[in-house]
Design a protein around this motif. Structure first.
Motif, PDB file in Angstrom:
ATOM      1  N   ALA A 167       0.837  -1.200   0.000  1.00  0.00           N
ATOM      2  CA  ALA A 167       0.000   0.000   0.000  1.00  0.00           C
ATOM      3  C   ALA A 167       0.874   1.253   0.000  1.00  0.00           C
ATOM      4  O   ALA A 167       2.057   1.199   0.332  1.00  0.00           O
ATOM      5  CB  ALA A 167      -0.913   0.000   1.218  1.00  0.00           C
ATOM      6  N   ILE A 168       0.260   2.355  -0.377  1.00  0.00           N
ATOM      7  CA  ILE A 168       0.951   3.648  -0.431  1.00  0.00           C
ATOM      8  C   ILE A 168       0.080   4.689   0.265  1.00  0.00           C
ATOM      9  O   ILE A 168      -1.135   4.720   0.077  1.00  0.00           O
ATOM     10  CB  ILE A 168       1.203   4.078  -1.892  1.00  0.00           C
ATOM     11  CG1 ILE A 168       2.217   3.148  -2.545  1.00  0.00           C
ATOM     12  CG2 ILE A 168       1.680   5.510  -1.975  1.00  0.00           C
ATOM     13  CD1 ILE A 168       2.486   3.468  -3.994  1.00  0.00           C
ATOM     14  N   MET A 169       0.714   5.527   1.067  1.00  0.00           N
ATOM     15  CA  MET A 169       0.031   6.669   1.688  1.00  0.00           C
ATOM     16  C   MET A 169       0.364   7.908   0.857  1.00  0.00           C
ATOM     17  O   MET A 169       1.525   8.128   0.512  1.00  0.00           O
ATOM     18  CB  MET A 169       0.510   6.873   3.121  1.00  0.00           C
ATOM     19  CG  MET A 169       0.219   5.714   4.037  1.00  0.00           C
ATOM     20  SD  MET A 169      -1.391   5.764   4.742  1.00  0.00           S
ATOM     21  CE  MET A 169      -1.164   6.978   5.989  1.00  0.00           C
ATOM     22  N   VAL A 170      -0.657   8.707   0.565  1.00  0.00           N
ATOM     23  CA  VAL A 170      -0.509   9.853  -0.332  1.00  0.00           C
ATOM     24  C   VAL A 170      -0.996  11.118   0.364  1.00  0.00           C
ATOM     25  O   VAL A 170      -2.040  11.107   1.021  1.00  0.00           O
ATOM     26  CB  VAL A 170      -1.337   9.638  -1.625  1.00  0.00           C
ATOM     27  CG1 VAL A 170      -1.177  10.798  -2.564  1.00  0.00           C
ATOM     28  CG2 VAL A 170      -0.961   8.351  -2.301  1.00  0.00           C
ATOM     29  N   ILE A 171      -0.250  12.206   0.201  1.00  0.00           N
ATOM     30  CA  ILE A 171      -0.686  13.529   0.661  1.00  0.00           C
ATOM     31  C   ILE A 171      -1.067  14.330  -0.582  1.00  0.00           C
ATOM     32  O   ILE A 171      -0.272  14.478  -1.505  1.00  0.00           O
ATOM     33  CB  ILE A 171       0.431  14.258   1.441  1.00  0.00           C
ATOM     34  CG1 ILE A 171       0.876  13.432   2.646  1.00  0.00           C
ATOM     35  CG2 ILE A 171      -0.030  15.643   1.862  1.00  0.00           C
ATOM     36  CD1 ILE A 171      -0.175  13.235   3.705  1.00  0.00           C
ATOM     37  N   ILE A 172      -2.300  14.828  -0.579  1.00  0.00           N
ATOM     38  CA  ILE A 172      -2.855  15.533  -1.740  1.00  0.00           C
ATOM     39  C   ILE A 172      -3.036  17.004  -1.395  1.00  0.00           C
ATOM     40  O   ILE A 172      -3.527  17.340  -0.317  1.00  0.00           O
ATOM     41  CB  ILE A 172      -4.197  14.908  -2.151  1.00  0.00           C
ATOM     42  CG1 ILE A 172      -3.986  13.440  -2.517  1.00  0.00           C
ATOM     43  CG2 ILE A 172      -4.827  15.669  -3.306  1.00  0.00           C
ATOM     44  CD1 ILE A 172      -5.246  12.653  -2.673  1.00  0.00           C
ATOM     45  N   GLU A 173      -2.658  17.863  -2.315  1.00  0.00           N
ATOM     46  CA  GLU A 173      -2.835  19.299  -2.121  1.00  0.00           C
ATOM     47  C   GLU A 173      -4.304  19.654  -2.315  1.00  0.00           C
ATOM     48  O   GLU A 173      -4.929  19.252  -3.294  1.00  0.00           O
ATOM     49  CB  GLU A 173      -1.975  20.068  -3.120  1.00  0.00           C
ATOM     50  CG  GLU A 173      -1.998  21.554  -2.915  1.00  0.00           C
ATOM     51  CD  GLU A 173      -1.052  22.279  -3.852  1.00  0.00           C
ATOM     52  OE1 GLU A 173      -0.872  23.487  -3.655  1.00  0.00           O
ATOM     53  OE2 GLU A 173      -0.506  21.655  -4.772  1.00  0.00           O
ATOM     54  N   ILE A 174      -4.835  20.409  -1.371  1.00  0.00           N
ATOM     55  CA  ILE A 174      -6.241  20.814  -1.417  1.00  0.00           C
ATOM     56  C   ILE A 174      -6.313  22.253  -1.904  1.00  0.00           C
ATOM     57  O   ILE A 174      -5.690  23.145  -1.337  1.00  0.00           O
ATOM     58  CB  ILE A 174      -6.896  20.701  -0.021  1.00  0.00           C
ATOM     59  CG1 ILE A 174      -6.739  19.293   0.540  1.00  0.00           C
ATOM     60  CG2 ILE A 174      -8.354  21.116  -0.082  1.00  0.00           C
ATOM     61  CD1 ILE A 174      -7.385  18.210  -0.268  1.00  0.00           C
ATOM     62  N   HIS A 175      -7.094  22.467  -2.960  1.00  0.00           N
ATOM     63  CA  HIS A 175      -7.303  23.821  -3.480  1.00  0.00           C
ATOM     64  C   HIS A 175      -8.562  24.387  -2.844  1.00  0.00           C
ATOM     65  O   HIS A 175      -9.587  23.737  -2.804  1.00  0.00           O
ATOM     66  CB  HIS A 175      -7.464  23.802  -4.999  1.00  0.00           C
ATOM     67  CG  HIS A 175      -6.293  23.199  -5.703  1.00  0.00           C
ATOM     68  ND1 HIS A 175      -5.082  23.830  -5.793  1.00  0.00           N
ATOM     69  CD2 HIS A 175      -6.145  22.010  -6.330  1.00  0.00           C
ATOM     70  CE1 HIS A 175      -4.240  23.067  -6.467  1.00  0.00           C
ATOM     71  NE2 HIS A 175      -4.865  21.947  -6.798  1.00  0.00           N
ATOM     72  N   SER A 176      -8.479  25.601  -2.355  1.00  0.00           N
ATOM     73  CA  SER A 176      -9.660  26.183  -1.697  1.00  0.00           C
ATOM     74  C   SER A 176     -10.554  26.903  -2.657  1.00  0.00           C
ATOM     75  O   SER A 176     -10.483  26.944  -3.774  1.00  0.00           O
ATOM     76  CB  SER A 176      -9.244  27.145  -0.610  1.00  0.00           C
ATOM     77  OG  SER A 176      -8.329  28.085  -1.094  1.00  0.00           O
TER      78      SER A 176
END
Length: 176
Positions: A167-176
């Motif tokens: 498995a892979i853990m991912v951090i995603i950029e959130i656009h407001s």
């Protein structure tokens, strides 16, 4: 029984006297517009289009030995190295899980695009992608796809409690 009938006739006459001069009310028929249903269809088509757009970032062309090291990790630029360190230590808990077991590359690519779109819509920044072991096709391809997407900040092999190297853990950029 005759008395009851007489009362009914008298009450009917009294009722008509009371209503003398009134007219019958016309019931209007209301036709509701289908605008709400049309808006829902437009929204669902729009969401589908946005999810499909996210999957278009991923190409099938693979450079040799791009993610050869184990455990797999990636950070977009040096500003996010602290995020990668926290991800490696297991400080982040995933907001959403994606299971890709049993999917081929095309299906997995679509699901990955949908995951990124949903994460941005729901403002979830940490995702967990389970690709499994299998023939290691998805295990090799997913890091390559994730590194191509501009909204992926960092990813790393999941900690042992979340599937380790399957498995892979991912951090995603959130656009407001």
């Amino acid at each position: 029984m005759n008395k009851n009938r007489q009362l009914a006739v008298n009450s009917n006459i009294l009722f008509r006297k009371w209503l003398n001069g009134t007219r019958e009310m016309v019931q209007d028929t209301i036709f509701h517009s289908r605008l709400h249903k049309v808006n829902q269809k437009i929204r669902s088509k729009r969401m589908f289009f946005e999810q499909d757009v996210h999957s278009n970032y991923f190409s099938f062309y693979k450079k040799k030995d791009f993610f050869k090291e184990n455990p797999v990790s990636y950070v977009r630029n040096k500003d996010f190295t602290n995020v990668l360190k926290k991800l490696k230590k297991g400080k982040y808990y995933p907001d959403i899980f994606l299971d890709l077991h049993g999917l081929n590359q095309y299906q997995a690519r679509k699901k990955l695009g949908q995951l990124i779109a949903i994460c941005q819509k729901e403002k979830m920044f940490c995702a967990h992608i389970m690709h499994g072991y299998g023939k290691n096709i998805l295990k090799k391809q997913i890091p390559f796809w994730l590194s191509q997407h501009p909204d992926i900040v960092a990813f790393h092999q999941a900690p042992k409690m979340f599937g380790n190297d399957a498995a892979i853990m991912v951090i995603i950029e959130i656009h407001s």
